[in-house]
Write a protein that holds these residues in place. Sequence first.
Motif, PDB file in Angstrom:
ATOM      1  N   GLY A 188       5.598  20.951  22.941  1.00 17.52           N
ATOM      2  CA  GLY A 188       7.266  20.736  23.415  1.00 17.52           C
ATOM      3  C   GLY A 188       7.114  19.410  21.525  1.00 17.52           C
ATOM      4  O   GLY A 188       8.304  19.063  21.908  1.00 17.52           O
ATOM      5  N   ALA A 189       6.357  18.219  22.387  1.00 14.63           N
ATOM      6  CA  ALA A 189       6.357  16.959  21.674  1.00 14.63           C
ATOM      7  C   ALA A 189       6.441  17.844  20.182  1.00 14.63           C
ATOM      8  O   ALA A 189       6.901  16.941  18.526  1.00 14.63           O
ATOM      9  N   LEU A 190       5.533  18.293  19.665  1.00 10.14           N
ATOM     10  CA  LEU A 190       5.565  18.721  18.269  1.00 10.14           C
ATOM     11  C   LEU A 190       7.285  19.385  17.866  1.00 10.14           C
ATOM     12  O   LEU A 190       7.254  19.054  16.602  1.00 10.14           O
ATOM     13  N   GLN A 191       7.031  20.070  18.486  1.00  8.43           N
ATOM     14  CA  GLN A 191       8.876  20.928  18.692  1.00  8.43           C
ATOM     15  C   GLN A 191       9.839  19.578  18.392  1.00  8.43           C
ATOM     16  O   GLN A 191      11.056  20.076  17.853  1.00  8.43           O
ATOM     17  N   SER A 192       9.446  18.209  18.630  1.00  6.10           N
ATOM     18  CA  SER A 192      11.191  16.935  19.508  1.00  6.10           C
ATOM     19  C   SER A 192      10.557  16.170  17.857  1.00  6.10           C
ATOM     20  O   SER A 192      11.507  15.629  17.933  1.00  6.10           O
ATOM     21  N   ILE A 193       9.512  16.095  17.159  1.00  8.29           N
ATOM     22  CA  ILE A 193       9.310  15.079  16.090  1.00  8.29           C
ATOM     23  C   ILE A 193      11.037  14.950  14.691  1.00  8.29           C
ATOM     24  O   ILE A 193      11.239  16.391  14.405  1.00  8.29           O
ATOM     25  N   PRO A 194      11.150  14.450  14.839  1.00  6.53           N
ATOM     26  CA  PRO A 194      12.686  14.171  13.215  1.00  6.53           C
ATOM     27  C   PRO A 194      12.231  15.039  12.368  1.00  6.53           C
ATOM     28  O   PRO A 194      11.085  14.960  11.978  1.00  6.53           O
ATOM     29  N   LYS A 195      13.113  16.067  12.056  1.00  6.16           N
ATOM     30  CA  LYS A 195      12.617  16.744  10.795  1.00  6.16           C
ATOM     31  C   LYS A 195      12.653  15.352   9.709  1.00  6.16           C
ATOM     32  O   LYS A 195      12.031  15.446   8.692  1.00  6.16           O
ATOM     33  N   GLY A 196      13.678  13.981  10.016  1.00 10.18           N
ATOM     34  CA  GLY A 196      13.665  13.270   9.168  1.00 10.18           C
ATOM     35  C   GLY A 196      12.062  12.813   8.930  1.00 10.18           C
ATOM     36  O   GLY A 196      11.463  12.237   7.900  1.00 10.18           O
ATOM     37  N   ASP A 197      11.251  12.382   9.653  1.00 15.12           N
ATOM     38  CA  ASP A 197       9.953  12.440   9.925  1.00 15.12           C
ATOM     39  C   ASP A 197       9.096  13.137   9.000  1.00 15.12           C
ATOM     40  O   ASP A 197       8.545  12.347   7.621  1.00 15.12           O
ATOM     41  N   PRO A 204       0.149  11.179  15.309  1.00 11.47           N
ATOM     42  CA  PRO A 204       1.080   9.694  15.771  1.00 11.47           C
ATOM     43  C   PRO A 204       1.883  10.358  16.226  1.00 11.47           C
ATOM     44  O   PRO A 204       2.236   9.179  17.338  1.00 11.47           O
ATOM     45  N   THR A 205       2.933  10.796  15.846  1.00 13.47           N
ATOM     46  CA  THR A 205       4.665  10.676  16.111  1.00 13.47           C
ATOM     47  C   THR A 205       4.284  11.219  17.905  1.00 13.47           C
ATOM     48  O   THR A 205       5.236  11.788  18.452  1.00 13.47           O
ATOM     49  N   MET A 206       3.521  13.076  17.386  1.00 14.80           N
ATOM     50  CA  MET A 206       3.494  13.753  18.118  1.00 14.80           C
ATOM     51  C   MET A 206       2.952  13.062  19.516  1.00 14.80           C
ATOM     52  O   MET A 206       3.573  13.113  21.109  1.00 14.80           O
ATOM     53  N   LEU A 207       1.850  12.461  19.418  1.00 14.57           N
ATOM     54  CA  LEU A 207       1.345  11.513  21.041  1.00 14.57           C
ATOM     55  C   LEU A 207       1.863  10.650  21.484  1.00 14.57           C
ATOM     56  O   LEU A 207       2.686  10.262  22.277  1.00 14.57           O
ATOM     57  N   ARG A 208       2.888   9.909  20.022  1.00 12.90           N
ATOM     58  CA  ARG A 208       4.110   8.812  21.140  1.00 12.90           C
ATOM     59  C   ARG A 208       5.655   9.630  21.775  1.00 12.90           C
ATOM     60  O   ARG A 208       5.810   9.341  22.915  1.00 12.90           O
ATOM     61  N   LEU A 209       5.690  11.177  21.760  1.00 19.70           N
ATOM     62  CA  LEU A 209       6.295  11.341  22.010  1.00 19.70           C
ATOM     63  C   LEU A 209       6.312  11.960  23.632  1.00 19.70           C
ATOM     64  O   LEU A 209       6.617  12.386  24.221  1.00 19.70           O
ATOM     65  N   ALA A 210       4.588  12.580  23.360  1.00 22.46           N
ATOM     66  CA  ALA A 210       4.207  13.505  24.315  1.00 22.46           C
ATOM     67  C   ALA A 210       3.432  12.091  25.229  1.00 22.46           C
ATOM     68  O   ALA A 210       3.389  12.834  27.105  1.00 22.46           O
ATOM     69  N   TRP A 211       3.171  11.364  25.100  1.00 23.62           N
ATOM     70  CA  TRP A 211       2.356  10.020  25.756  1.00 23.62           C
ATOM     71  C   TRP A 211       3.328  10.000  27.379  1.00 23.62           C
ATOM     72  O   TRP A 211       2.186   9.878  28.601  1.00 23.62           O
ATOM     73  N   PRO A 212       4.258   9.588  27.736  1.00 22.99           N
ATOM     74  CA  PRO A 212       4.906   9.833  28.674  1.00 22.99           C
ATOM     75  C   PRO A 212       4.521  10.770  29.439  1.00 22.99           C
ATOM     76  O   PRO A 212       4.138  10.900  30.761  1.00 22.99           O
ATOM     77  N   ALA A 213       4.844  11.734  29.116  1.00 21.43           N
ATOM     78  CA  ALA A 213       3.794  13.496  29.955  1.00 21.43           C
ATOM     79  C   ALA A 213       3.037  13.421  30.138  1.00 21.43           C
ATOM     80  O   ALA A 213       2.522  14.049  31.709  1.00 21.43           O
ATOM     81  N   TYR A 214       2.138  13.340  28.932  1.00 20.33           N
ATOM     82  CA  TYR A 214       0.279  13.524  29.351  1.00 20.33           C
ATOM     83  C   TYR A 214       0.301  12.257  30.435  1.00 20.33           C
ATOM     84  O   TYR A 214      -1.126  12.690  30.890  1.00 20.33           O
ATOM     85  N   VAL A 224      -4.643  23.168  20.944  1.00 22.06           N
ATOM     86  CA  VAL A 224      -3.793  24.808  21.542  1.00 22.06           C
ATOM     87  C   VAL A 224      -2.740  24.581  21.299  1.00 22.06           C
ATOM     88  O   VAL A 224      -1.597  25.549  20.660  1.00 22.06           O
ATOM     89  N   ALA A 225      -2.212  23.558  20.999  1.00 24.68           N
ATOM     90  CA  ALA A 225      -0.550  22.807  20.832  1.00 24.68           C
ATOM     91  C   ALA A 225      -0.450  23.548  19.565  1.00 24.68           C
ATOM     92  O   ALA A 225       0.556  24.056  19.001  1.00 24.68           O
ATOM     93  N   MET A 226      -1.582  22.848  18.506  1.00 27.24           N
ATOM     94  CA  MET A 226      -1.522  23.460  16.690  1.00 27.24           C
ATOM     95  C   MET A 226      -0.994  24.997  16.997  1.00 27.24           C
ATOM     96  O   MET A 226      -0.266  25.015  15.999  1.00 27.24           O
ATOM     97  N   GLY A 227      -1.898  25.604  17.704  1.00 34.80           N
ATOM     98  CA  GLY A 227      -2.190  26.863  17.595  1.00 34.80           C
ATOM     99  C   GLY A 227      -0.478  27.504  17.924  1.00 34.80           C
ATOM    100  O   GLY A 227      -0.711  28.824  17.949  1.00 34.80           O
TER     101      GLY A 227
END
Length: 268
Positions: A137-146, A167-177, A61-64
């Motif tokens: 929200g985590a997808l939108q927050s992935i640093p462009k540098g990555d 992996p970056t999405m999960l790292r950013l989203a995990w506390p909220a998840y 759903v997030a990717m969609g």
Amino acid sequence: MSCWETIADYALRSQGIGERLLPRSDFTLCQQFTLIGSGMIWNIYFGVVALCFGFFLATAVAMGKAAQNPLLRKPAEWFIFIFRGSPLFIQFFFAYFLFLSLKNVSPFFDPLTSAWAGALLVLFLNTAAYSGEIFYGALQSIPKGDIEAADAYGLSGWTRFRRVIWPTMLRLAWPAYTNEAIFLFHATTLVFFSGFPATQQRGDALYYANYFADKTFNPFVPYPILAGYFIILTLIVIGLFGLVNSHLNRHLPQDARRKIKVRPQIIR
């Protein structure tokens, strides 16, 4: 009857194993602890299964929602909006009567009128919607540098998603998840409290706590017991998700790792 005999008779009562009838009078603390603990089996079942399957749907759903194609983006947006915009109690209520109507159409839908399948489906879709918004929200927050680094290494398509974006999405989203997982387990108490019936008095922890409160006219014993069980369950969830969080952030310095903070939601 000793406490050990009570545990032997009622420990699996919520699954239909053991004593057929519930105690009627002279309730003991052992009976209340045992039966409410027996009901926790249903709460754990609903939470674990809905969380496991909802995780993968939430990722899709997030990717969609992040897709450029409106044929993918709009269904994901409406899915999230409908399940986040309506109370979970109402979703249980309408889902049960919808499943009853479908049961009249075809016997294929018979299992959906039972809590083990119908309520699980509602929880699965609900947590997928909430988690999908968290992952988006985590997808939108992935640093462009990555992403630029992945492009520089020649990664693209599925390989880039699997090794960098996901992996970056999960790292950013995990506390909220983690907070969503905790609230999902708490929300399982609404299953038998809403439209889905408890067959042969085989309910969850709240069902038995409510039974003792009604019979004794004293809610100050069964409900604190219920709360104690959920506090223990919450600590277990925090511990397990904390281990996953440490694994996701293992490449970061200790002071740069995101900490899990429990922020209870008052209103779903």
